[in-house]
Enzyme design. Sequence first.
Site, PDB file in Angstrom:
ATOM      1  N   SER A  45      37.438   1.711  30.255  1.00  0.00           N
ATOM      2  CA  SER A  45      37.925   2.333  29.633  1.00  0.00           C
ATOM      3  C   SER A  45      36.886   2.832  28.034  1.00  0.00           C
ATOM      4  O   SER A  45      38.199   3.179  27.061  1.00  0.00           O
ATOM      5  CB  SER A  45      39.318   1.785  29.188  1.00  0.00           C
ATOM      6  OG  SER A  45      38.802   0.204  29.016  1.00  0.00           O
ATOM      7  N   THR A 177      40.872  -0.367  25.194  1.00  0.00           N
ATOM      8  CA  THR A 177      40.011   0.369  24.487  1.00  0.00           C
ATOM      9  C   THR A 177      40.293  -1.181  23.857  1.00  0.00           C
ATOM     10  O   THR A 177      40.426  -2.151  23.879  1.00  0.00           O
ATOM     11  CB  THR A 177      41.178   1.214  23.174  1.00  0.00           C
ATOM     12  OG1 THR A 177      41.777   2.745  23.753  1.00  0.00           O
ATOM     13  CG2 THR A 177      40.160   0.988  21.826  1.00  0.00           C
ATOM     14  N   THR A 195      36.933   3.437  23.333  1.00  0.00           N
ATOM     15  CA  THR A 195      37.271   3.956  24.104  1.00  0.00           C
ATOM     16  C   THR A 195      37.089   5.290  24.350  1.00  0.00           C
ATOM     17  O   THR A 195      36.055   5.937  23.952  1.00  0.00           O
ATOM     18  CB  THR A 195      38.591   4.171  23.595  1.00  0.00           C
ATOM     19  OG1 THR A 195      39.652   4.790  24.386  1.00  0.00           O
ATOM     20  CG2 THR A 195      39.284   4.914  22.192  1.00  0.00           C
ATOM     21  N   ARG A 205      40.680  16.128  23.970  1.00  0.00           N
ATOM     22  CA  ARG A 205      41.387  14.895  23.683  1.00  0.00           C
ATOM     23  C   ARG A 205      40.709  14.791  22.740  1.00  0.00           C
ATOM     24  O   ARG A 205      40.160  13.551  23.179  1.00  0.00           O
ATOM     25  CB  ARG A 205      42.141  14.967  24.544  1.00  0.00           C
ATOM     26  CG  ARG A 205      43.280  14.089  24.100  1.00  0.00           C
ATOM     27  CD  ARG A 205      42.924  12.541  24.370  1.00  0.00           C
ATOM     28  NE  ARG A 205      44.020  11.747  24.215  1.00  0.00           N
ATOM     29  CZ  ARG A 205      44.581   9.917  23.891  1.00  0.00           C
ATOM     30  NH1 ARG A 205      43.049   9.819  24.332  1.00  0.00           N
ATOM     31  NH2 ARG A 205      45.248   9.415  23.491  1.00  0.00           N
ATOM     32  N   THR A 228      45.560  -0.116  20.254  1.00  0.00           N
ATOM     33  CA  THR A 228      45.304  -0.136  22.202  1.00  0.00           C
ATOM     34  C   THR A 228      46.307   0.358  22.461  1.00  0.00           C
ATOM     35  O   THR A 228      47.391  -0.091  21.755  1.00  0.00           O
ATOM     36  CB  THR A 228      44.820  -0.755  22.959  1.00  0.00           C
ATOM     37  OG1 THR A 228      43.897  -0.341  23.949  1.00  0.00           O
ATOM     38  CG2 THR A 228      45.431  -2.150  22.263  1.00  0.00           C
ATOM     39  N   GLY A 229      46.542   1.634  23.323  1.00  0.00           N
ATOM     40  CA  GLY A 229      47.938   1.646  23.957  1.00  0.00           C
ATOM     41  C   GLY A 229      48.028   3.691  23.655  1.00  0.00           C
ATOM     42  O   GLY A 229      46.586   4.374  23.552  1.00  0.00           O
TER      43      GLY A 229
HETATM   44  N1  ASP Z   1      44.494   4.518  22.637  1.00  0.00           N
HETATM   45  C1  ASP Z   1      43.294   4.757  23.341  1.00  0.00           C
HETATM   46  C2  ASP Z   1      43.604   6.106  23.959  1.00  0.00           C
HETATM   47  O1  ASP Z   1      44.662   6.711  22.849  1.00  0.00           O
HETATM   48  C3  ASP Z   1      43.801   4.606  24.982  1.00  0.00           C
HETATM   49  C4  ASP Z   1      44.407   2.889  24.939  1.00  0.00           C
HETATM   50  O2  ASP Z   1      43.568   1.986  24.297  1.00  0.00           O
HETATM   51  O3  ASP Z   1      44.567   3.050  25.934  1.00  0.00           O
HETATM   52  O4  ASP Z   1      42.659   6.827  23.635  1.00  0.00           O
END
Ligand code: ASP
Length: 330
Positions: A45, A177, A195, A205, A228-229
Site C-alpha cells: 500500500s 497508507t 501511499t 487519482r 488513513t482510509g
Molecule cells: N488514504 C489512502 C488513499 O485514499 C488509502 C488508505 O489509506 O487506505 O489514497
Amino acid sequence: MIIIASQNGIVGIGEAMRVLQAGGSAVDAVETGIRLVEANPHDHSVGYSGYPNILGQVELDAGIMNGRDRTTGAVGAMQGYKHPISVARQIMDRLPHVLLVGAGAERFAAEMGQARCDLLTPEARSVWANRLLQDIPQAGPDLSRLDALPDLWRWVALTTDPERADQVSYFESLMGTVNMIARDAQGHICAGASTSGWAWKYPGRLGDSPVAGAGFYADDRYGAATCTGTGEMAIRASTTRSVVLRLQMGLALGDAGRHAMHDLDHLGGRFLSRMSVILMDRDERHMGVSNDEGRAYIYQTEDMAEPAKTFYTHVPTRQRWDRPVNQDTE
Ligand code: ASP
C-alpha cells in the site's frame, strides 16, 4: 519526544526515534521513518511494491508538513521513484510550491538526484493481472486491450467492489497508507503520509495523502493529525485540518477526534468507507479514532526501548459502496 505511526510504520519507527535521540528534527524523523516503509517490499500500500492503478502503473502520493511554520511539500501520482516522502520534503525545502503531480513531480525528483526505480514487483503485478482478467473480459486474454477501453471509469468501481472480492484479506490489502507524527526535543511537530493509494484506481487519482489538511496537518501551537482510509472522504471533510482547528478552539483531544468522525458520518454520496485518524496535541497526548473496529496504531517515546501498540477508539460511521457499473451494464 515521540513518534506515532500507523501499524505499518513498525519498520521505520525505531529509526525515526533514533533520529530524534541524536538531536535530529521532527521533519528528519518523519522522512527517515516513512522512507523505510516506502522501501518495504512486503507492504503493497506504500512505495515500492505498491499495488498499481487500473492500467498497471504504480502512482505514489505523499505529503509532509513542518508544524514550526506549516511549510509543506507534497507529490501526487508520481511514477518511477521509490521515495515520494523525500521528494515532498525537497519541494518543501527548495521550491516556492507545495504540491507537484505526475510528470512535473518526476522531473523534479530527477533534478534532486533521486534514483529511478521500477516500482511494480512481479507479485503486485500478478495480483493486479489476476483481478482484472477475472473482472474485465473486454481487456482481452492478456489485458492488451485494457488501455484502449473507452469506459475505464466503469471498471474502476467494479475492481474494488468488496462484494466481488474473494476474501476479506484481499480487500483489506487494497488500501493503506503510512502515517507518521513526530515531536522533537525543541517541541517542533511534523506530520507525514505516504501511499500508493487505492489499488486499481483511475489513472491520475489523488487521495488525501498529498493534500495538506486532508491526509496530514501539523501546527506546533496545537498539535497534528494524519489519516488513513478512504482519501476522498478526508479531502471532502478537510479532516486533519479540522481536527487541529478543534484543538485550537480548545476542544479536548477525545472530543476533537470524535467530532471529526461525526462530521464524516454526515457525508453523502456513493462511496463511504473506512477512515482512521491519529491525532496528537502539543503536549504529546495522542489517540486514534476509526470506524474500523479493532484497529491499532503504534507509538514510541524517548524513554521506551520499543514501540507500543494501542487501539483506535471505535466510532462507527455509515459505509456505502454502490455498484453503478453492474446496475447499468448487466
Ligand atoms: N488514504 C489512502 C488513499 O485514499 C488509502 C488508505 O489509506 O487506505 O489514497
